[in-house]
Enzyme design. Structure first.
Site, PDB file in Angstrom:
ATOM      1  N   SER A 145       0.865  -1.306   0.174  1.00  0.00           N
ATOM      2  CA  SER A 145      -0.073  -0.026  -0.010  1.00  0.00           C
ATOM      3  C   SER A 145       0.853   1.448   0.065  1.00  0.00           C
ATOM      4  CB  SER A 145      -0.941  -0.059   1.217  1.00  0.00           C
ATOM      5  OG  SER A 145      -1.814   0.921   1.043  1.00  0.00           O
ATOM      6  N   ASP A 297      -2.039   6.546  -3.728  1.00  0.00           N
ATOM      7  CA  ASP A 297      -0.929   5.839  -3.144  1.00  0.00           C
ATOM      8  C   ASP A 297      -0.590   4.844  -4.152  1.00  0.00           C
ATOM      9  OD1 ASP A 297      -3.141   4.056  -2.769  1.00  0.00           O
ATOM     10  OD2 ASP A 297      -2.588   3.354  -0.831  1.00  0.00           O
ATOM     11  N   ASP A 301      -5.671   2.590  -3.825  1.00  0.00           N
ATOM     12  CA  ASP A 301      -6.756   2.621  -2.981  1.00  0.00           C
ATOM     13  C   ASP A 301      -7.171   3.760  -2.292  1.00  0.00           C
ATOM     14  OD1 ASP A 301      -4.875   2.024  -1.112  1.00  0.00           O
ATOM     15  OD2 ASP A 301      -5.813   0.293  -0.448  1.00  0.00           O
TER      16      ASP A 301
END
Length: 566
Positions: A145, A297, A301
């Protein structure tokens, strides 16, 4: 011999050790050995995330294989139909992401489980979409992430495209923990088994783009805004630009940050929660007199927003951009007569009160979940079956939202499209998105939301984080910065305390979270991060003005720092 030395010696001398790790192991000092081997990397309810490198407490080909073999055992217990339905696999731009993804596919094939692997990097929300579109039994996403370049991670999805909720994750965790020797696992499948691996790409992309474009509420709005966009070297680059092109928006990409660079060379941080993620985008915006800055990012998401306001740029928090999205979506649904019956919005226990007040203004109920979009996905799945309530919006304070639930995770391409539409719509009224936010403060009260993350790495750091939460439970504050605590919620002990009255907190899975409601209408929450070595402090501070809310925020942050000796 200590457990650290025992594990280290096993790894450094094991015949199956991937040769790329040999030199790094041989060059470790005592502290590095301890951090790499003092524990087994946790496969938790959010999957795994950690530093790349050799060791039982690291993300590497061997710990990934252990997780995948455990997942394979779980799939096989679900039966032959589950094995045939298979697993969709996606990955981001990080070091080893593609290698891990295709190795997972081979290992699943060795277990006679089908898989569908994206040909190249794709966003996490598209992986969630692919699970649903291809009617898979589940999904694997290789990503860390928004973490720094030194990290990678592994997330699992169910057949609805939602990250595994604790009840299901617990079953996988049991299977993973039952595997004693991660080094003994290899992914050598036969040529016949290799046929179970299918590479996917454009066909799934097309269906995903069509669905993203379907979220538009005013597709014919005049699109005369300038958008500066950065994928922060990650997976959002192609999908966001493609969706903008098809919807008729023109965006100015931050070219230096459009390459899928695993070292994130041209950005101080790939995390939209941090100011460094906006530095180059702000330069582009000023040079091009842009109306809006949108930053995603690496796994696309999360979306961060900057807005030109009174001649300069204001970067919104995830709470603020979420509140603006709610206002635009709800106002347009109501105006067009499209608001469903029994509408519901979802957010988390650490998300600002403002969004809930905006939603209530339009007759939309808010349901709270724990942190983690899987809990929102679980709620969506529940109401999809019962039809008791109808989904309108879902978001977290951590810069992630979902407009339409054909995806069951945060979806930055959807958010980017909706923010562009909202900015265009309000520009026709002579307003920017900060003007919209200010109008929400006028209607519902002024809030300043912030998060302070205390980073504490290694074994000592993990112990200190546990100590902070334990101390707060042992000696619970009755006032913070002179403001009385009128209610406290403990999501681990499942209790609510109001004065001397203690009642049960229901409706949530046990989680190490503490939340304090203050007499001035503010609240503060504390929880350890599930994905990083951090203790997080969340502040939703209510003030009489922006200046008042900010002054109170600074004071509350200092008070919590003193209270926890952090």
């Amino acid at each position: 011999m200590s457990i650290v030395e025992e594990r280290y010696e096993k790894w450094v001398s094991h015949p199956n050790l991937d040769p790329r790790y040999k030199d790094e192991l041989n060059n470790m000092d005592a502290q590095e050995k301890n951090d790499a081997f003092y524990t087994l990397i946790e496969f938790g309810t959010a999957g795994m995330r950690g530093l790349l490198g050799p060791g039982t407490n690291r993300i590497n080909i061997h710990t990934i294989r252990k997780a995948t073999q455990g997942y394979a055992n779980y799939i096989k217990k679900a039966g032959e139909a589950a094995c045939k339905a298979g697993i969709a696999i996606g990955y981001d731009n990080r070091h080893m992401s593609k290698e891990f993804a295709f190795d997972c596919a081979d290992l699943l094939a060795k277990n006679n489980i089908a898989s569908y692997v994206f040909e190249s990097l794709r966003p996490t929300p598209e992986l969630s979409f692919a699970v649903r579109h291809l009617h898979c039994f589940g999904g694997i996403m290789i990503t860390a992430s928004h973490n720094p370049k030194e990290y990678n991670g592994y997330k699992l999805y169910d057949d609805k495209g939602c990250q595994l909720v604790p009840a299901l994750a617990g079953q996988v965790i049991d299977e993973v923990n039952a595997i004693e020797d991660e080094l003994a696992i290899d992914a050598n499948c036969t040529e016949e088994q290799k046929k179970l691996v299918t590479v996917i790409g454009k066909e799934v992309d097309e269906e995903y783009y069509k669905n993203v474009l379907s979220i538009q509420l005013n597709p014919d709005v005049k699109k005369d805004i300038k958008i500066v966009f950065s994928p922060e070297h990650g997976t959002a680059n192609i999908p966001v630009q493609e969706v903008y092109k098809r919807a008729g928006y023109t965006c100015i990409p931050v070219v230096e940050q459009c390459t899928p660079d695993p070292d994130f060379s041209n950005t101080p941080t790939p995390n939209p929660e941090q100011p460094g993620a906006y530095e180059l985008a702000l330069k582009y915006a000023r040079e091009n007199d842009a109306d809006v800055i949108l930053v995603c990012d690496p796994d696309a998401d999360r979306m961060g927003v900057g807005v030109k306001h009174n001649g300069d740029y204001v970067v919104l928090t995830g709470n603020q951009s979420g509140s603006v999205e709610i206002e635009y979506i709800c106002s347009q649904l109501k105006e067009k007569g499209l608001m469903p019956e029994n509408p519901v919005m979802f957010n988390t226990v650490v998300t600002s009160d403002l969004g809930e007040k905006v939603a209530a203004d339009y007759g939309v109920e808010t349901e709270k979940t724990l942190t983690g979009f899987k809990f929102i996905g679980e709620k969506v799945a529940k109401y999809e079956v019962t039809h008791e309530k109808n989904y309108v919006f879902g978001y977290e304070e951590s810069y992630g939202s979902l407009i339409k639930p054909f995806v069951r995770d945060k979806d930055a391409p959807q958010a980017c499209l909706m923010l562009a539409e909202a900015a265009s719509f309000y520009k026709q009224q002579g307003k920017d998105l900060v003007d919209v936010l200010d109008s929400l403060y006028e209607r519902h009260g002024t809030y300043e939301e912030s998060q302070v993350a205390l980073t504490l790495s290694g074994e000592a750091g993990a112990n200190r984080i546990k100590e902070i939460l334990a101390d707060l439970r042992k000696d619970a504050p009755t006032e913070i910065n002179g403001s009385k605590v009128v209610r406290s919620e403990d999501y681990k002990e499942c209790t609510i305390k109001e004065g001397d009255t203690v009642t049960e907190l229901t409706g949530f899975t046990k989680s190490d979270v503490l939340k304090y409601y203050l007499e001035d209408g503010s609240w503060i929450a504390v929880r350890p991060s599930g994905t990083e070595p951090k203790c997080k402090f969340y502040y939703c501070i209510k003030g009489n003005s922006k200046e008042d809310a900010h002054e109170k925020t600074v004071a509350y942050q200092q008070a919590m720092k003193e209270l926890t000796n952090s």
